[in-house]
Each structure stands twice: as structure tokens, then as C-alpha cells.
Design an enzyme around this catalytic site. Structure first.
Site, PDB file in Angstrom:
ATOM      1  N   HIS A   1     -62.468 -37.652  74.999  1.00 51.65           N
ATOM      2  CA  HIS A   1     -63.485 -37.910  76.020  1.00 51.65           C
ATOM      3  C   HIS A   1     -64.855 -38.154  75.375  1.00 51.65           C
ATOM      4  O   HIS A   1     -65.055 -37.871  74.199  1.00 51.65           O
ATOM      5  CB  HIS A   1     -63.590 -36.731  76.998  1.00 51.65           C
TER       6      HIS A   1
ATOM      7  N   HIS B   1     -49.798 -30.444  85.057  1.00 48.17           N
ATOM      8  CA  HIS B   1     -50.293 -31.604  84.309  1.00 48.17           C
ATOM      9  C   HIS B   1     -49.209 -32.659  84.337  1.00 48.17           C
ATOM     10  O   HIS B   1     -48.043 -32.374  84.081  1.00 48.17           O
ATOM     11  CB  HIS B   1     -50.631 -31.214  82.867  1.00 48.17           C
TER      12      HIS B   1
END
Length: 419
Positions: A111, A174
């Protein structure tokens, strides 16, 4: 006056859409089983630290000379780091660890870097000024091994050079690692780009889905972390209001599994597959863009028969949400093309296009959103102006269709009873 309909509100951005479903068509409303009352988060965290699973207490692991790395989630995750750190630091100090020897590492994975304001808000003003805080850097990773699946184990040097490594985070479903939390704080959290991408290529394998602890992605992560080292974890489970309902600490595998049990008890719901599912992400920010909203789509696929329909209710006020995903949507003209392209060429972001394409080959996908119709069709959905319009479309083809409603699609995982 209608007496044979079920009224339900579905979150759409910051709004609520009211839907009426004929009772004869309604199979079930799939809801999580969250506790009505919960203990204070601070109490749960303290109890977890005092009773670690398959591990000594953290205060017994450190000493006054220990160089400690505490890995924390970045700004994209809902983990309440500012609530976890004070009792965690207290436990470290109890063992003699010194503030000047502790480093908080933000697990960015791949990220973007955070602003100083974001970092300060995550850990809290008092801690940010007292404890050294740094961000993961993929360019400063060292190789310490390779997994049996050929994933290079390359970890941020600041973590490798520490005597004691502590991982923090939240445990939830997830969509390809099975669950978040545990080993994920190291891989992908503080690993190199090569490590992350090689591990993520395993997402196309059959068992790489929500709610499976045997996901090859997670197994690979845990093997990598056994090589790199993770001495202790502190993970929490949050409810739909982001309140802490469980906390676990200790061994990064055994403690994680205990947290998984808490997630499953609340959010796994046994269902008989229906003809159609209407699923809301739960509103903002879960439906801020299509990239995020697809997590709810993934969960909903478990509640519908092959060849059935899924109506995804997601505002998508910020559009698609990922440039590579958007590019693949434009360039891949059919679901088959997207799936085949992903098999040939792994590209992070493109994986979303391939995952939706795989669903589109199995189900009829409808989307109620603020996206342009062209963008919706490019993403393998049929655009609909309202949930009612989509429902009428389904019932016009099959008046007796049985339909599940999922108001909290991002958190609720249907489990097929036939399995």
C-alpha cells in the site's frame, strides 16, 4: 394493503434503501450472531495478554536489553491500534523493556505510504511522541529463506534486526487468505514486493477463499513467518459496529486459530443455496468503490445455486477504486478472457477482474450502484436502477424463486449445508 411482504432496509452508502420482498419468495435473512452485550475492549485485551495461548507472557519474553518491533496495521484496516498499544506497551514495560528500544512498524504491504497525520491518529498522540514509529519499506528487505511453494521470504530489515517481534491486527474473513490476522502482519505486512506477489499468486487455487484456514495463501504465509520469526501476536475480533468482542494473544498460529473460532461463531451462517441472493456490503465505507464491494459478492456466492442470480447493492461513490482493475475491465471483453489473462499474467488489481469474471461464469450478476452503466457492464455486471427493479427482473423469469437477503455481506459468510 400488502400483508404478504417482508420489509427490510439495506445500507447503500450513508443511506438506507427499503425493500419489500414477497414472503413466499423469501428464503431467509442471513444475519450475523453478534453478542448483545460485550465486555469492555480494554478488559478483553488485558485478559488476553495475561493468558497467552501456547506462549509465555510477553513480559517473560522480553528483558531490559531487548530490541522490540511492534507491527501494527496501516490506515486501510479497521484495527483499533490506539486501543491495543497502551496495554501491550504496559506488558512490555512489565518485562523491563525500555521505550527507547521499542519501534512501532506500520505494515504497509504494497500500500501507499501514510501521512504523518494518519500515523499519529492510528497510534494516538501520546504514543506517537514517545515511541519511535516507522513505515515499512519494500526496498529495505532482506532474504532469509524460501517456502516450499517457492515464495521468497524477504522481510523489512528493521523487523529482522529486532530481538523480539510482536504482531498486532484484527481477525476477519479474507477473500483469499481465508482470514486476516496472525501471520499476515509479516507477510504481506512487512515483506518485499516479490514475496507479496509470489504469495498472492496462490489466490487462484480452489481453497483460496473466505473462511478456509487451509487456504494455500495462508499456509504459505505461515510457513514464511516460521522462517522469518514472529514471537507473539495480539489480535482482536470486531463486531459490525467496530467494537472489540474478542481478543487473543500468544503463538502466532495457535492464538490466531482461537480468534478464528470467535469469528466463525458470529459470522458463519449455515444456509441452503437459494435461487438468488440480494446482498448489501453494509454501507459506507465498505461500498465506497467496486474494489471493496466485491468482498461482499465473494461471500454471497456461497448462498446461491449454480446458475442463480446475485444482486449486489453498493453505492461505489468513488468508482471502481483501482486503476489496474479498471484497466482490466475495459480490456477484457468477456469473463473467459479475464480468467485466462489472469492465469497467464498475475497483476495485482487485475485479480479482482478475474475473481468477478469467475463468478459471472457461474451466476447472473446484477449491480445497483452509482457507477456509469458502461463501467458496470465492463465489470461483468448488469446495471440496475434500483433493488426493486433487479428483484422484478428475477421474479419475471421465475415467479417462485427463493431469495436470501444479506444486509451485512462483508462480514457474513454463508456456509452451504450440503457441505
Amino acid at each position: 394493503m400488502k400483508t404478504n411482504v417482508k420489509k427490510i432496509k439495506l445500507a447503500f452508502g450513508s443511506e438506507k434503501l427499503e425493500l419489500e420482498v414477497p414472503e413466499k419468495n423469501l428464503s431467509s435473512v442471513i444475519m450475523p450472531s453478534e453478542p448483545e452485550k460485550r465486555k469492555e475492549g480494554a478488559f478483553l485485551i488485558k485478559k488476553a495478554l495475561e493468558n497467552p495461548i501456547k506462549s509465555r507472557r510477553l513480559s517473560e519474553i522480553v528483558n531490559p536489553e531487548s530490541k522490540v518491533a511492534v507491527i501494527v496495521s496501516d490506515v486501510t484496516r479497521p484495527t483499533p491500534t490506539a486501543k491495543l498499544l497502551p496495554p501491550l506497551l504496559e506488558e512490555l514495560y512489565l518485562g523491563g523493556a525500555k521505550a527507547e528500544n521499542i519501534t512501532i512498524v506500520f505494515a504497509l504491504g504494497l500500500h501507499r505510504r501514510q501521512t504523518e497525520e494518519e500515523s499519529r491518529k492510528l497510534v494516538g498522540d501520546e504514543i506517537y511522541g514517545k515511541i519511535r514509529c516507522i513505515q515499512h519499506d519494500t526496498g529495505r528487505c532482506r532474504r532469509v529463506g524460501v517456502t516450499s511453494r517457492r515464495t521468497p521470504v524477504e522481510v523489512f530489515e528493521e523487523v529482522l534486526d529486532s530481538d523480539v517481534v510482536v504482531g498486532t491486527g484484527g481477525i476477519e474473513f479474507h477473500y483469499y487468505a481465508g482470514y486476516s490476522g496472525g501471520a499476515k502482519s509479516v507477510l504481506p505486512g512487512v515483506s518485499s514486493e516479490a514475496s507479496v506477489l509470489t504469495n498472492h499468486k496462490l489466490m487462484i487455487e480452489e481453497k483460496a477463499v473466505s473462511g478456509r484456514i487451509d487456504s494455500p495463501v495462508r499456509q504459505d504465509m505461515e510457513e514464511a513467518v516460521k522462517i522469518a520469526g514472529l514471537d507473539f501476536i495480539l489480535n482482536v475480533v470486531l463486531d459490525s459496529k467496530k467494537g472489540i468482542v474478542a481478543a487473543v494473544a500468544g503463538d502466532f498460529i495457535e492464538a490466531h486459530r482461537k480468534g478464528v473460532e470467535a469469528v466463525d461463531a458470529m459470522y458463519k451462517v449455515p444456509v441452503e443455496p437459494a435461487d438468488a441472493v440480494i446482498v448489501s456490503c453494509g454501507g459506507y465505507p465498505k461500498d465506497i468503490n467496486l474494489y471493496q464491494a466485491n468482498k461482499s459478492l465473494d461471500n454471497a456466492t456461497q448462498a446461491v445455486k449454480d446458475g442463480g442470480s446475485i444482486i449486489l447493492v453498493a453505492e461505489c461513490s468513488e468508482g471502481i477504486g483501482n486503476q489496474i482493475y479498471e484497466c482490466w475491465n475495459r480490456e477484457c471483453k468477456t469473463p473467459d478472457e479475464a480468467v485466462e489473462r489472469f492465469k497467464r499474467c498475475f497483476e495485482f488489481g487485475g485479480h479482482k477482474s478475474a475473481i468477478v469474471a469467475k463468478a459471472a461464469k457461474q451466476f447472473k450478476l446484477y449491480l445497483v450502484s452509482k457507477l456509469r452503466e458502461e463501467d458496470t457492464r465492463d465489470a461483468f455486471f448488469t446495471p440496475m436502477g434500483s433493488v426493486l427493479e433487479a428483484l422484478e427482473e428475477i421474479l419475471s423469469k421465475n415467479p417462485d424463486a427463493k431469495i436470501h437477503l444479506m444486509p451485512h455481506g462483508g462480514q457474513t459468510l454463508p456456509v452451504r449445508k450440503e457441505e
